[in-house]
Write a protein that holds these residues in place. Structure first.
Motif, PDB file in Angstrom:
ATOM      1  N   GLY A   1      -4.195   1.515  -6.092  1.00 12.72           N
ATOM      2  CA  GLY A   1      -4.606   0.258  -6.715  1.00 12.72           C
ATOM      3  C   GLY A   1      -3.462  -0.423  -7.430  1.00 12.72           C
ATOM      4  O   GLY A   1      -3.301  -1.650  -7.356  1.00 12.72           O
ATOM      5  N   GLY A   2      -2.635   0.365  -8.127  1.00 15.57           N
ATOM      6  CA  GLY A   2      -1.488  -0.194  -8.823  1.00 15.57           C
ATOM      7  C   GLY A   2      -0.470  -0.766  -7.865  1.00 15.57           C
ATOM      8  O   GLY A   2       0.125  -1.822  -8.117  1.00 15.57           O
ATOM      9  N   ALA A   3      -0.267  -0.077  -6.733  1.00 13.32           N
ATOM     10  CA  ALA A   3       0.681  -0.565  -5.731  1.00 13.32           C
ATOM     11  C   ALA A   3       0.194  -1.869  -5.104  1.00 13.32           C
ATOM     12  O   ALA A   3       0.975  -2.821  -4.932  1.00 13.32           O
ATOM     13  N   VAL A   4      -1.094  -1.932  -4.753  1.00 15.30           N
ATOM     14  CA  VAL A   4      -1.647  -3.163  -4.173  1.00 15.30           C
ATOM     15  C   VAL A   4      -1.520  -4.307  -5.168  1.00 15.30           C
ATOM     16  O   VAL A   4      -1.126  -5.429  -4.815  1.00 15.30           O
ATOM     17  N   ARG A   5      -1.844  -4.039  -6.425  1.00 16.71           N
ATOM     18  CA  ARG A   5      -1.773  -5.085  -7.448  1.00 16.71           C
ATOM     19  C   ARG A   5      -0.346  -5.651  -7.568  1.00 16.71           C
ATOM     20  O   ARG A   5      -0.147  -6.862  -7.594  1.00 16.71           O
ATOM     21  N   MET A   6       0.663  -4.757  -7.621  1.00 16.00           N
ATOM     22  CA  MET A   6       2.034  -5.219  -7.761  1.00 16.00           C
ATOM     23  C   MET A   6       2.473  -6.039  -6.550  1.00 16.00           C
ATOM     24  O   MET A   6       3.205  -7.022  -6.685  1.00 16.00           O
ATOM     25  N   GLY A   7       1.996  -5.662  -5.369  1.00 20.77           N
ATOM     26  CA  GLY A   7       2.301  -6.447  -4.177  1.00 20.77           C
ATOM     27  C   GLY A   7       1.622  -7.802  -4.211  1.00 20.77           C
ATOM     28  O   GLY A   7       2.223  -8.825  -3.846  1.00 20.77           O
TER      29      GLY A   7
ATOM     30  N   LYS B   1      -8.807  -5.857   3.310  1.00 21.31           N
ATOM     31  CA  LYS B   1      -9.520  -6.905   2.581  1.00 21.31           C
ATOM     32  C   LYS B   1      -8.647  -8.157   2.494  1.00 21.31           C
ATOM     33  O   LYS B   1      -7.444  -8.076   2.231  1.00 21.31           O
ATOM     34  N   LEU B   2      -9.276  -9.312   2.677  1.00 28.91           N
ATOM     35  CA  LEU B   2      -8.575 -10.591   2.659  1.00 28.91           C
ATOM     36  C   LEU B   2      -9.058 -11.427   1.479  1.00 28.91           C
ATOM     37  O   LEU B   2     -10.269 -11.581   1.281  1.00 28.91           O
ATOM     38  N   PHE B   3      -8.112 -11.955   0.703  1.00 33.34           N
ATOM     39  CA  PHE B   3      -8.416 -12.730  -0.502  1.00 33.34           C
ATOM     40  C   PHE B   3      -7.824 -14.126  -0.400  1.00 33.34           C
ATOM     41  O   PHE B   3      -6.712 -14.295   0.113  1.00 33.34           O
ATOM     42  N   THR B   4      -8.534 -15.120  -0.918  1.00 34.29           N
ATOM     43  CA  THR B   4      -7.856 -16.373  -1.175  1.00 34.29           C
ATOM     44  C   THR B   4      -6.887 -16.132  -2.336  1.00 34.29           C
ATOM     45  O   THR B   4      -7.059 -15.197  -3.118  1.00 34.29           O
ATOM     46  N   ARG B   5      -5.868 -16.932  -2.438  1.00 33.02           N
ATOM     47  CA  ARG B   5      -4.872 -16.736  -3.488  1.00 33.02           C
ATOM     48  C   ARG B   5      -5.516 -16.778  -4.875  1.00 33.02           C
ATOM     49  O   ARG B   5      -5.199 -15.977  -5.753  1.00 33.02           O
ATOM     50  N   GLU B   6      -6.456 -17.699  -5.038  1.00 32.01           N
ATOM     51  CA  GLU B   6      -7.122 -17.849  -6.329  1.00 32.01           C
ATOM     52  C   GLU B   6      -7.965 -16.625  -6.674  1.00 32.01           C
ATOM     53  O   GLU B   6      -7.997 -16.163  -7.820  1.00 32.01           O
ATOM     54  N   ALA B   7      -8.650 -16.066  -5.674  1.00 34.76           N
ATOM     55  CA  ALA B   7      -9.471 -14.874  -5.916  1.00 34.76           C
ATOM     56  C   ALA B   7      -8.596 -13.663  -6.226  1.00 34.76           C
ATOM     57  O   ALA B   7      -8.936 -12.834  -7.069  1.00 34.76           O
ATOM     58  N   ALA B   8      -7.458 -13.555  -5.542  1.00 41.25           N
ATOM     59  CA  ALA B   8      -6.535 -12.440  -5.804  1.00 41.25           C
ATOM     60  C   ALA B   8      -6.007 -12.505  -7.228  1.00 41.25           C
ATOM     61  O   ALA B   8      -5.949 -11.491  -7.928  1.00 41.25           O
ATOM     62  N   LEU B   9      -5.618 -13.694  -7.669  1.00 44.53           N
ATOM     63  CA  LEU B   9      -5.100 -13.854  -9.033  1.00 44.53           C
ATOM     64  C   LEU B   9      -6.169 -13.491 -10.060  1.00 44.53           C
ATOM     65  O   LEU B   9      -5.899 -12.769 -11.025  1.00 44.53           O
ATOM     66  N   ARG B  10      -7.379 -13.950  -9.830  1.00 42.13           N
ATOM     67  CA  ARG B  10      -8.456 -13.735 -10.814  1.00 42.13           C
ATOM     68  C   ARG B  10      -8.848 -12.265 -10.901  1.00 42.13           C
ATOM     69  O   ARG B  10      -9.083 -11.745 -11.995  1.00 42.13           O
ATOM     70  N   THR B  11      -8.919 -11.580  -9.767  1.00 37.70           N
ATOM     71  CA  THR B  11      -9.394 -10.198  -9.777  1.00 37.70           C
ATOM     72  C   THR B  11      -8.286  -9.200 -10.121  1.00 37.70           C
ATOM     73  O   THR B  11      -8.488  -8.316 -10.950  1.00 37.70           O
ATOM     74  N   PHE B  12      -7.123  -9.347  -9.514  1.00 38.22           N
ATOM     75  CA  PHE B  12      -6.063  -8.363  -9.742  1.00 38.22           C
ATOM     76  C   PHE B  12      -5.433  -8.497 -11.128  1.00 38.22           C
ATOM     77  O   PHE B  12      -4.857  -7.533 -11.635  1.00 38.22           O
ATOM     78  N   SER B  13      -5.544  -9.654 -11.744  1.00 37.82           N
ATOM     79  CA  SER B  13      -5.050  -9.805 -13.112  1.00 37.82           C
ATOM     80  C   SER B  13      -5.950  -9.073 -14.105  1.00 37.82           C
ATOM     81  O   SER B  13      -5.529  -8.754 -15.213  1.00 37.82           O
ATOM     82  N   THR B  14      -7.194  -8.821 -13.702  1.00 45.23           N
ATOM     83  CA  THR B  14      -8.164  -8.166 -14.574  1.00 45.23           C
ATOM     84  C   THR B  14      -8.259  -6.671 -14.300  1.00 45.23           C
ATOM     85  O   THR B  14      -8.694  -5.905 -15.164  1.00 45.23           O
ATOM     86  N   LEU B  15      -7.844  -6.225 -13.108  1.00 42.01           N
ATOM     87  CA  LEU B  15      -8.022  -4.854 -12.660  1.00 42.01           C
ATOM     88  C   LEU B  15      -7.408  -3.827 -13.613  1.00 42.01           C
ATOM     89  O   LEU B  15      -6.308  -4.013 -14.110  1.00 42.01           O
TER      90      LEU B  15
ATOM     91  N   GLU C   1     -13.877  -1.334  -8.684  1.00 39.65           N
ATOM     92  CA  GLU C   1     -13.723  -2.211  -9.847  1.00 39.65           C
ATOM     93  C   GLU C   1     -13.399  -3.635  -9.403  1.00 39.65           C
ATOM     94  O   GLU C   1     -13.890  -4.614  -9.977  1.00 39.65           O
ATOM     95  N   LEU C   2     -12.578  -3.758  -8.367  1.00 41.67           N
ATOM     96  CA  LEU C   2     -12.198  -5.065  -7.853  1.00 41.67           C
ATOM     97  C   LEU C   2     -13.428  -5.866  -7.429  1.00 41.67           C
ATOM     98  O   LEU C   2     -13.591  -7.043  -7.800  1.00 41.67           O
TER      99      LEU C   2
END
Length: 322
Positions: free
Chosen positions: A142-148, A237-251, A261-262
């Motif tokens: 999860g940490g690796a995906v988030r940093m990417g 899993k495929l995210f819009t840029r906005e959804a990725a920012l909103r979810t991974f910033s909170t993870l 959790e995502l």
């Protein structure tokens, strides 16, 4: 009868006390994950060997698609996946020259030659198409995906496992799922690859014990966190840029249960989610240790719910980090 009532009352009181203790433990031990990068993690290496800074997910997109591949000790399995992905992406670009993409391989503190293998693709295709983010310490998948994700440039961002268990061409399917959600006006949506349609076949091949663990995990996911998604753990899993920012910033969770959790965050924020059947093949060499990994995930599921319930974790607005 009075004796039985007293025993029942004692058990109820004990259960209530246990729940209170669990809530306190969950709240007190709820550490916040650091998004700060080591100095070495701020840069990628170009094909000529020069260092350049990674962009930020907070910036406007400059590519149609980003592909984030978390990799831990994947020097043997990753080349097959990367060859398949690059062939698909290059052919798509030839057919549609306006299509732009990038692949970000995140080496999660590997002890083998994962980074060296990935850099071969940078030299072959150029750093504009293939970038390698090498984490100084192992964070977990999860940490690796988030940093990417936080380093990507795509309008839409795909997370894909390094083992190539899901056929990369199934990107077409999850893209179609994302478009069907019609993510407007905020452009937030997630399309999840799913192996749920293969469950009967997998049960027939698994041992009774592993089948019991699987169904137990599914129940815990449903009971504590996510409902309506049959397969939360597929790594496609495929995210819009906005959804990725909103979810991974909170993870917060960085190990195996991060997907749950995502999706829990996404459902709390009412982000539309599609679940799309994809082709999947079990690849030897999984890092998942059946009993202990499932035990860790079960603990994480319980603590996810309790920590959001007690307010230890909050669905805050994304902040830009270094």
């Amino acid at each position: 009868m009075d004796f039985l009532c007293e025993i029942l009352q004692a058990l109820v009181a004990l259960a209530a006390l246990g729940l209170i203790v669990l809530l306190i433990v969950a709240h007190v031990t709820a550490g916040m994950v650091s998004l700060l990068r080591h100095e070495k993690e701020k840069y990628f290496v170009t094909s000529s060997g020069e260092k350049e800074p990674f962009p930020s997910l907070h910036d406007p997109h400059s590519r149609e698609l980003s592909v984030v591949i978390p990799a831990y000790n994947e020097e043997l399995r990753m080349p097959v996946m990367l060859d398949e992905a690059m062939e698909y992406l290059e052919n798509r670009q030839k057919q549609s020259p306006s299509f732009t993409y990038e692949v970000i391989v995140v080496d999660d503190g590997s002890k083998d030659k994962t980074t060296e293998v990935a850099l071969r693709y940078t030299r072959r295709y150029g750093a504009d198409k293939v970038r390698v983010l090498t984490l100084v310490n192992n964070r977990g998948k999860g940490g690796a995906v988030r940093m990417g994700m936080l380093s990507s440039r795509g309008k839409v961002i795909l997370m894909a496992d390094a083992d190539g268990a899901t056929k990369f061409a199934d990107l077409d399917k999850v893209e179609a799922g994302l478009k069907d959600l019609n993510p407007k006006p905020e452009n937030m949506a997630i399309s999840c690859g799913s192996r749920a349609h293969l469950e009967k076949e997998s049960v027939a091949e698994r041992s009774v014990f592993r089948t019991f663990l699987m169904y137990g995990f599914h129940f815990l996911v449903w009971f504590f966190c996510v409902r309506g998604i049959r397969d939360t753990q597929c790594g496609f899993k495929l995210f819009t840029r906005e959804a990725a920012l909103r979810t991974f910033s909170t993870l917060h969770v960085e190990r195996w249960a991060f997907d749950v959790e995502l999706l829990y965050i996404a459902q709390c924020l009412k982000i539309p989610i599609a679940e799309v059947a994809v082709n999947w093949t079990e690849i030897e060499g999984s890092k998942l240790v059946p009993f202990w990994s499932w035990l860790q995930m079960g603990r994480d599921l319980l603590f996810i719910r309790l920590r959001y319930f007690t307010g230890a974790w909050k669905l805050g607005s994304p902040h830009k980090t270094d």
